[in-house]
Design an enzyme around this catalytic site. Structure first.
Site, PDB file in Angstrom:
ATOM      1  CE  LYS A  52      -2.712  30.127  32.841  1.00  0.00           C
ATOM      2  NZ  LYS A  52      -1.086  30.112  33.172  1.00  0.00           N
ATOM      3  CD  GLN A  96       1.665  28.193  31.576  1.00  0.00           C
ATOM      4  OE1 GLN A  96       0.873  29.103  31.566  1.00  0.00           O
ATOM      5  NE2 GLN A  96       1.711  27.470  32.992  1.00  0.00           N
ATOM      6  CG  ASP A 119       1.175  35.027  35.483  1.00  0.00           C
ATOM      7  OD1 ASP A 119       0.115  34.716  36.084  1.00  0.00           O
ATOM      8  OD2 ASP A 119       2.009  34.358  34.743  1.00  0.00           O
TER       9      ASP A 119
END
Ligand code: NAD
Length: 282
Positions: A52, A96, A119
């Site tokens: 990422k 994460q 997200d």
């Protein structure tokens, strides 16, 4: 059979975003910023975070890593999220998952400023998706929709069987398919005669995390198969679909790797630039 090339498509998306950022950043005095929080040493998470970060760099998004030890307290993690919520140079906050045992991920996700929820996991983002309002969309299912669109595969009127009902893939995938006028069917481990449901599908999205689960006898001639699964096996990485057996029967299929994975990361970049645009008023 068309191979739905997520790797190439993601590259095209990155090039488009790079051009967009190159125009916007000088005008608004700063580049888009993504804060990435990684708690602990989970090897798969470390790989995802590295990928990422690399992708961000590629398009001119400033990604700022926050790597915390596995024994970080809930209180300290929440304090970091609050700090990033208040930081004007941060457009997106990525936490994460999974978090180490003992940390409450849902509580943390709900603490993220919904305007920085790149997200798409915050209940406000999920609510907006459900209501059909604009907002941040979960990256994996949104990446799938983007891939279909770029290959001119219109889900409208099609029966779409989704295998898996997780909050990050299966459920939002069904809502996104519905928004495109498909008829989504969510199947899961308790579904009776899942094979029959699949055989009836025009589009199958396999997102259950079982290697080669979707076999040729479960797929209708000419169907489109999207393989979300990432399974590490003794023979290497493989998806939820038995690719070799299914590929000659379908009209289009994603490979693993090189299918949905790169599209997921590309979508994170799309969401971050979307957040940036909202913050700078572009
Ligand atoms: P999850 O474990 O949260 O959910 C799996 C779902 O599959 C559950 O709803 C469960 O009911 C269903 N399921 C399990 N066994 C089943 C069976 N035998 N028959 C039918 N349904 C069954 O998983 P997730 O987070 O949604 O991820 C699913 C897969 O997708 C995993 O392999 C994961 O690694 C992968 N994934 C890939 C990406 C990507 O970027 N490509 C992103 C997220 C997840």
């Amino acid at each position: 059979m068309i191979l739905l090339d997520g790797k190439e498509t993601a590259k095209t998306i990155r090039e488009e975003l790079k051009a967009e950022v190159e125009t916007l950043a000088p005008k608004h005095g700063r580049a888009p910023g993504l804060a990435v929080i990684l708690v602990g040493e989970d090897p798969a998470s470390q790989v995802y975070v590295r990928n990422k970060e690399k992708a961000c760099e590629n398009v001119g998004i400033v990604s700022v890593p926050h790597k915390l030890p596995a024994d970080t307290s809930q209180e300290d993690l929440e304090a970091l999220i609050e700090k990033l919520n208040a930081d004007g140079s941060v457009d997106g906050i990525l936490l994460q998952l999974p978090l180490p045992r003992g940390l409450d991920s849902q509580r943390c996700l709900e603490l993220i400023d919904p305007g920085k929820d790149v997200d798409g996991f915050h209940p406000i983002s999920v609510g907006k998706l459900t209501l059909g309002l604009p907002g941040f969309r979960s990256c994996t299912p949104a990446g799938v929709m983007n891939l279909l669109e770029r290959y001119d595969i219109d889900p409208s009127g099609k029966k779409c069987v989704i295998i898996g009902r997780s909050n990050i893939v299966g459920k939002p995938q069904a809502l996104m398919m519905l928004a495109k006028n498909a008829t989504p069917v969510i199947t899961h481990s308790r579904t009776k005669d899942l094979a029959r449901e699949c055989r009836d599908a025009d589009i199958i999205v396999a997102a259950l995390g079982r290697p080669k689960f979707l076999t040729a006898d479960m797929v209708k001639e000419g169907a489109v198969v999207i393989d979300v699964g990432i399974n590490r096996t003794d023979e290497g990485l493989c998806g939820d679909c038995d690719f070799e057996a299914v590929k000659d029967k379908v009209s289009a299929i994603t490979p693993v790797p090189g299918g949905v994975g790169p599209m997921t990361i590309a979508q994170l970049l799309v969401n971050t630039v979307q957040a940036y645009r909202e913050h700078v008023g572009a």
